[in-house]
Design an enzyme around this catalytic site. Structure first.
Site, PDB file in Angstrom:
ATOM      1  N   ASP A   1       2.896  -2.616  -6.008  1.00 51.86           N
ATOM      2  CA  ASP A   1       2.671  -1.546  -5.041  1.00 51.86           C
ATOM      3  C   ASP A   1       1.423  -0.803  -5.521  1.00 51.86           C
ATOM      4  OD1 ASP A   1       3.077  -0.073  -2.760  1.00 51.86           O
ATOM      5  OD2 ASP A   1       4.642   1.173  -3.587  1.00 51.86           O
TER       6      ASP A   1
ATOM      7  N   ASP B   1       5.212   1.940  -8.104  1.00 54.47           N
ATOM      8  CA  ASP B   1       3.871   2.292  -8.542  1.00 54.47           C
ATOM      9  C   ASP B   1       3.916   2.494 -10.052  1.00 54.47           C
ATOM     10  OD1 ASP B   1       3.127   2.628  -5.742  1.00 54.47           O
ATOM     11  OD2 ASP B   1       4.347   4.449  -5.845  1.00 54.47           O
TER      12      ASP B   1
ATOM     13  N   ASP C   1       0.446   6.927  -6.879  1.00 48.81           N
ATOM     14  CA  ASP C   1       0.682   7.542  -5.578  1.00 48.81           C
ATOM     15  C   ASP C   1       0.939   9.032  -5.775  1.00 48.81           C
ATOM     16  OD1 ASP C   1       0.447   5.123  -4.287  1.00 48.81           O
ATOM     17  OD2 ASP C   1       2.471   5.112  -3.464  1.00 48.81           O
TER      18      ASP C   1
ATOM     19  N   ARG D   1      -8.167   1.806  -1.181  1.00 44.53           N
ATOM     20  CA  ARG D   1      -7.448   3.039  -1.521  1.00 44.53           C
ATOM     21  C   ARG D   1      -7.902   3.619  -2.858  1.00 44.53           C
ATOM     22  NH1 ARG D   1      -1.123   1.714   0.135  1.00 44.53           N
ATOM     23  NH2 ARG D   1      -1.567   0.984   2.229  1.00 44.53           N
TER      24      ARG D   1
HETATM   25 CA    CA Z   1       4.022   3.414  -3.526  1.00 48.39          CA
END
Ligand code: CA
Ligand code: CA
Length: 423
Positions: free
Chosen positions: A244, A205, A248, A301
């Protein structure tokens, strides 16, 4: 020291976080009451630092992060730091050959029933060599951020390409004014058992908050930049996904405020909580405030939530035809979404803003969709009568400093969000 801290705290209170003209932004602290990161001890990052670094290279940045001790530090980033070098071949292990990898694990040969974990543990296989190569990339592109640190972009175009900020197991971190171009995983793993026809999965990320507390991410731009998914190839009929997340927040992370950021041009954007089975670390944690962020041209998301009391207010969503959903309602999530503004293209209805992964109640009030006051839960339920969502997250956010009427959110956020807007 108490005196300095008091002055800084007073300054932050008096000016808020968005209007601080003429001050040293590197020494700003999160204003009291500004979201979950302001709770308990608040977030001051490196504001009181005697150690101030200015870095212009990724190596210099990592050296500044690695300097011992947890006394406050400020790291000023000038220009764009290239974390992943020029070429993926820099990281490749001897003997790794992607053409051979593709031949060895072609579903026509390997099938879809067996994952590659045993292969990974077997020296000499292409999956083993891929894993070794990935480890070399991880070492190069991950940067561990220590406690009591402010990282801030200075000048135009400050940022990082291909790096992954690891805010892991520490307290009190501020990241501001950076354009973070998503890392590209040079060595995605083929998982034949992911879904019916397999998937390519990636690491890295742009930033991850992992078991860390009091983190303020402000006025950053998270983007896929020159490498959107549309430029990526497909193998075995599946997108060769090299990205990714953009951000996060996972594994017991708590007390996070993300304000005035741009999250753009990405698929799986912002995940809060990464497993339904993480209750032991995540229950009662993952408290995140998202305000005045611009979520632009995303797939999904924004965020997807498990467990946490997440307060999303005054965010602007500007979608294109790629839009899947904004708020993913996951296991034991307690999302409050108020006074956000959604700009959706023709053919994409208000019922797509929420997505039910789990039957967790959500508070959605005062939101606008294309300028029209919209009950997002009712819109979702009208579109998905067989598996409805229920209203009422069961808590009421109080840590808010600046709540704008929804009708001005699109304009205010367009003008104020992102790395270039930090003043
Ligand atoms: Ca991740
Ligand atoms: Ca590069």
């Amino acid at each position: 020291m108490g005196c300095t801290a008091l002055v800084l705290a007073t300054t932050a209170l008096a000016t808020g976080t968005a209007q601080a003209h003429g001050r040293d932004t590197a020494r700003q602290t999160l204003a009291r009451g500004d979201g979950w990161a302001s709770a308990t001890t608040g977030t001051t990052g490196g504001a009181a630092a005697e150690r101030v670094f200015t870095v212009t290279t990724w190596a210099g940045f990592k050296a500044a992060l690695a300097e011992a001790g947890t006394a406050p530090r400020i790291i000023k980033v000038r220009g764009t730091l290239d974390a992943d070098g020029a070429d993926c071949s820099d990281f490749a292990a001897d003997g790794y050959d992607f053409a051979r990898y593709l031949a060895d694990y072609d579903p026509a040969v390997w099938g879809y029933d067996t994952d590659l974990e045993a292969e990974k543990a077997t020296a000499g296989t292409q999956e083993y060599l891929r894993d070794r190569s990935a480890a070399a990339q991880a070492k190069a592109v991950k940067a561990a951020v220590p406690a009591n640190t402010t990282i801030i972009g200075v000048g135009r175009g400050a940022g990082i390409t291909g790096g992954s900020l690891q805010i892991n197991g520490v307290d009190n971190v501020i990241v501001r004014g950076l354009t973070l171009e998503s890392p590209l995983d040079c060595f995605p793993q083929w998982d034949p058992t992911d879904g019916d026809t397999g998937n390519w999965n990636s690491e890295y990320d742009a930033a991850v908050v992992y078991n860390a507390t009091h983190v303020w991410l402000d006025h950053n731009t998270f983007t896929d930049g020159d490498h959107p998914d549309s430029t990526l190839p497909a193998y075995y009929g599946r997108l060769y996904q090299q990205h990714d997340g953009e951000l996060d927040v996972v594994k017991g992370a708590d007390h996070v405020t993300a304000s005035w950021n741009v999250f753009e041009d990405h698929d799986k954007t912002l995940m809060i909580g990464n497993s339904d089975g993480a209750g032991a670390t995540d229950e009662g944690k993952l408290r995140v405030t998202l305000h005045h962020n611009l979520f632009r041209n995303l797939v999904e998301r924004a965020p997807r939530v498990r467990f946490g009391q997440v307060d999303a207010y005054n965010n602007s969503y500007v979608a294109n035809g790629d839009f899947g959903y904004a708020f993913g309602i996951g296991f034991r999530s307690q999302l409050v979404a108020e006074k956000n503004a959604f700009t959706l293209p023709r053919g994409i209805g208000a019922g797509t803003v929420l997505h039910r992964w789990n039957d967790s109640p959500v508070t959605a009030e005062g939101n606008l969709v294309n300028g029209v006051p919209t009950d997002l839960v009712a819109a979702y339920n009208a579109a998905n009568p067989a598996a409805p969502l229920s209203s009422g997250a069961g808590w009421k956010p109080v840590l808010r400093t600046q709540v704008d009427p929804a009708r001005v959110v699109t304009r205010v956020v367009a003008r104020g969000a992102g790395a270039q807007q930090l003043r």
